[in-house]
Structure formats: C-alpha cells, structure tokens
Write a protein that holds these residues in place. Structure first.
Motif, PDB file in Angstrom:
ATOM      1  N   GLY A   1       0.826  -1.209   0.000  1.00 47.50           N
ATOM      2  CA  GLY A   1       0.000   0.000   0.000  1.00 47.50           C
ATOM      3  C   GLY A   1       0.856   1.253   0.000  1.00 47.50           C
ATOM      4  O   GLY A   1       0.605   2.201  -0.773  1.00 47.50           O
TER       5      GLY A   1
ATOM      6  N   VAL B   1      -3.288   1.708   4.125  1.00 46.85           N
ATOM      7  CA  VAL B   1      -3.887   0.471   4.623  1.00 46.85           C
ATOM      8  C   VAL B   1      -3.207   0.113   5.934  1.00 46.85           C
ATOM      9  O   VAL B   1      -2.145   0.649   6.274  1.00 46.85           O
ATOM     10  CB  VAL B   1      -3.728  -0.702   3.626  1.00 46.85           C
ATOM     11  CG1 VAL B   1      -4.450  -0.431   2.333  1.00 46.85           C
ATOM     12  CG2 VAL B   1      -2.249  -0.989   3.357  1.00 46.85           C
TER      13      VAL B   1
ATOM     14  N   LEU C   1      -7.409  -3.873  -1.059  1.00 45.11           N
ATOM     15  CA  LEU C   1      -6.185  -3.267  -1.579  1.00 45.11           C
ATOM     16  C   LEU C   1      -6.047  -3.548  -3.071  1.00 45.11           C
ATOM     17  O   LEU C   1      -5.671  -2.666  -3.850  1.00 45.11           O
ATOM     18  CB  LEU C   1      -4.976  -3.803  -0.816  1.00 45.11           C
ATOM     19  CG  LEU C   1      -3.596  -3.380  -1.360  1.00 45.11           C
ATOM     20  CD1 LEU C   1      -3.452  -1.870  -1.369  1.00 45.11           C
ATOM     21  CD2 LEU C   1      -2.476  -4.029  -0.549  1.00 45.11           C
TER      22      LEU C   1
END
Length: 377
Positions: free
Chosen positions: A316, A323, A332
């Motif tokens: 991320g 995240v 994600l």
C-alpha cells in the motif's frame, strides 16, 4: 486465412508466450512434434512455431495445433489478442484436443498443478546436487531427458505419493476427459428457481465469503460487458446486488450459471455447492473448466489469498494507498486496479519487480505462476 495474416498471428503468439515466460512449457508440450536436440537449442517461441511450420504441422490452412496448444496451456487471453487480427478465430475451449497424446496432456496438467515448493522436493529426490529448477516446466523437461518421466510413469507417480504430493500424482493418473467433460451442464431453471439460486448463493457468500474478493473477481467483466464498470462494482455493498449486476448484463442467466460455479471454485469457497445443490445438481462441481475467468484474473485472486499482512501494508505504501494490517487484501487489490497498477503488461511487470526487490516471494509466485485452482492460504 492469407499468408500475411498467418505470419501476424505467429508473431502475436510468439510475443505473448515470450512475455509470459512460457518457452520451456511449450518445449514440454511439443516434445512429440519436434526433435529433442532441435527443441533444446531454441531460444524464442518464434523458432518453435517456425519449426512446426517447416514440418507442415502448422499453416494458414491448418491451425488445429495452435488451437490445441492454447487450450492445454490455459492461456485463453491469447485468443482475444488473436481475434483483433483475425475475427474468425474460434473459442478454443470448445475444441476437442486431438493433436496431443494423453501422456502429453497429463504432463501439462501435472506442470500446472505442481507449485514451486513441490518442485524443490522432487528436485531433491532425483538430483544431487539439486538443479534448483526455475519452475515445474524446467523440471519436467529435464526429467524427461533423464528418462525419469516417461510413458510408463508408475514409478514416478509412486514417488510423488511417497513425497505426499497427491494432487501432483492425480494429475498424472486421471483418465482422459472430453473437451467438455468437466464443463457445467446446461441448466433449465425457471425464473423462480433462478432467483432462489441467487438468493441462496448470495446468503451463503455473505456469511462465509468475502465481498471484496468477489468484487475483484467480477472486475473481469468490466471490459466485456459495457453495462459494468469498476465504479459500479465498488459502490455495490451486497453479494446479491453484485450477482444482480451480472444478471442484468446477461452474463449470468437461467440457462447458464457457469460463472457461479467457477467463481466459488476459484475463490476456494466450495462449501457453497450445498447452496447450489438445493436448486440444481452440478456433476464434477469441483473440477469445472475455467471458461469465464482469464489467467490474469485467477492470478489476482491467488495474489490476494497469498498476501502477507505486513507485506500488504508495504505494498500500500509503495503505491500511496493507506492500509493497515486489518485491511482486507482484496480491497487493496481493488484500489490497485483503480490506479492501473495491476494492468497486464509493462505496469504489472514493474509491480512484480518491486515485489521481488522486497523479497515478497509468495506474492510474486501468485502473480507469475498459475497453479490451477488456488486454495485459501
């Protein structure tokens, strides 16, 4: 087909298989068609295709060998690329395999079933020092040369069982199946039964499954069905409404529920079979062929299933997405798709390189090696 179109198709096929690092796999597949010494020296897929052409096994008048090869390798996205050049190219999933022996077909199933850790165990059994094969195809190619893998595989299969590799052994023992032997049968549901089926499946999925995983899976159809977009999929909050989107687009209908069966197998949620069985019986439920989901989409599902929680946070950050370890990995993936990070081609290659640099081996393997139906990590 004219000769120029045929040459263009050969180029498309060679580029596709080269980009997906499939040359050794193709050497395994075509070992009965091209002399082993000549085959071993080939450095590019186009050399292999030209050899088949020179032997009159592949030509503008006869593409049967190519149809069979695409079907056995499972790279169905290739046929979509070919259709852009030649619109008459058929759906190879509906074509019977006639150009390859049952032995060769078993080796293809075996190579697709064996994961890298299994390759290492087989390598350790047969090689001292070990060869450290890059993948299952390099292993098969070498063990064939050593006559360990051969027509009579009784001893080799026994060794696989002793190594506790039952799925690998099954791939070599299963009898030949017809082109549609494991396909979902045509259903004859009336409207009430169809709606009940959608309700049963969505209720089960809501209780036991993952809606973000289903969103990732159904993103397959954002380019196939003009009525579906990533934004629509992201906005929908229930499984029932997601299935309703497929129904409205005509992808899921009373006479064709293949997508439901494939989706539950692909996501490792076979328990939903009981919900489906209340309405319609599906023979060979767990062995259906994937006709609706591309290799790329199947890899993304495997990627989400294999993603380490701490690695997820790092991934991320690499892409500017906030995240934490409690974030759903498939959420994600959805965000990465929205940013274009997971698009096939150069962007995906760049992303995989980043993962390799970060030593994220499980995630890299999920995105680079297709191992049949993925299992929940």
């Amino acid at each position: 087909m004219d000769e120029i179109t045929f040459r263009l198709i050969k180029t498309h096929v060679a580029d596709y298989y080269n980009d997906n690092h499939c040359l050794v796999m193709l050497k395994v597949l075509f070992k009965d068609h091209i002399e082993p010494q000549k085959l071993s020296k080939m450095k590019d897929t186009i050399d292999l295709l030209n050899a088949l052409y020179e032997k009159s096994l592949l030509s503008c008048k006869d593409l049967a060998l190519l149809y069979n090869a695409i079907k056995l390798t499972g790279h169905f996205a290739l046929q979509d690329k070919i259709k852009a050049t030649w619109t008459s190219f058929p759906d190879v999933r509906e074509i019977a395999v006639t150009k390859f022996t049952e032995h060769r077909q078993k080796l293809m199933r075996f190579g697709q079933q064996v994961i890298q850790t299994d390759v290492g165990r087989i390598d350790g059994l047969y090689n001292t020092p070990t060869k450290n094969y890059k993948d299952s195809w390099e292993m098969i190619h070498h063990l064939e040369d050593k006559n360990i893998i051969k027509e009579d595989m009784t001893d080799f299969i026994a060794k696989l069982k002793q190594l506790d590799l039952p799925k690998a052994a099954d791939a070599l023992e299963k009898p030949k199946q017809g082109p549609d032997a494991a396909a979902t049968p045509t259903t004859e549901l009336d409207e009430d039964d169809f709606n009940e089926l959608l309700t049963e499946v969505s209720d089960w999925w809501a209780e036991h499954g993952n809606i973000h995983m289903l969103r990732v899976l159904l993103s397959e159809f954002t380019t196939r069905a003009k009525t579906i977009t990533l934004i629509e999929i992201e906005k929908i909050n229930t499984t029932f409404d997601l299935l309703g989107l497929l129904k409205a687009s005509g992808l899921l209908k009373q006479t064709d529920i293949d997508i439901l069966v494939e989706a539950t197998n692909l996501c490792g949620l076979q328990g939903v079979e009981d919900a489906i069985a209340k309405i319609v019986k599906i023979p060979n439920f767990k062995d259906v062929q994937y006709k609706n989901f591309s290799d790329h989409r199947r890899k993304l599902i495997a990627f989400g299933q294999q993603m380490n929680r701490s690695n997820m946070v790092t991934i991320g950050r690499l892409r500017g997405i906030t995240v934490n370890e409690n974030t759903d990995p498939f959420l994600l993936i959805l965000k990465l798709e929205m940013k274009g990070t997971l698009a096939e081609g150069e962007k995906m290659d760049k992303f995989i390189k980043k993962l390799k640099d970060k030593k994220m081996d499980r995630e890299v393997e999920a995105l680079t090696k297709l191992n049949g139906k993925p299992t929940v990590a």
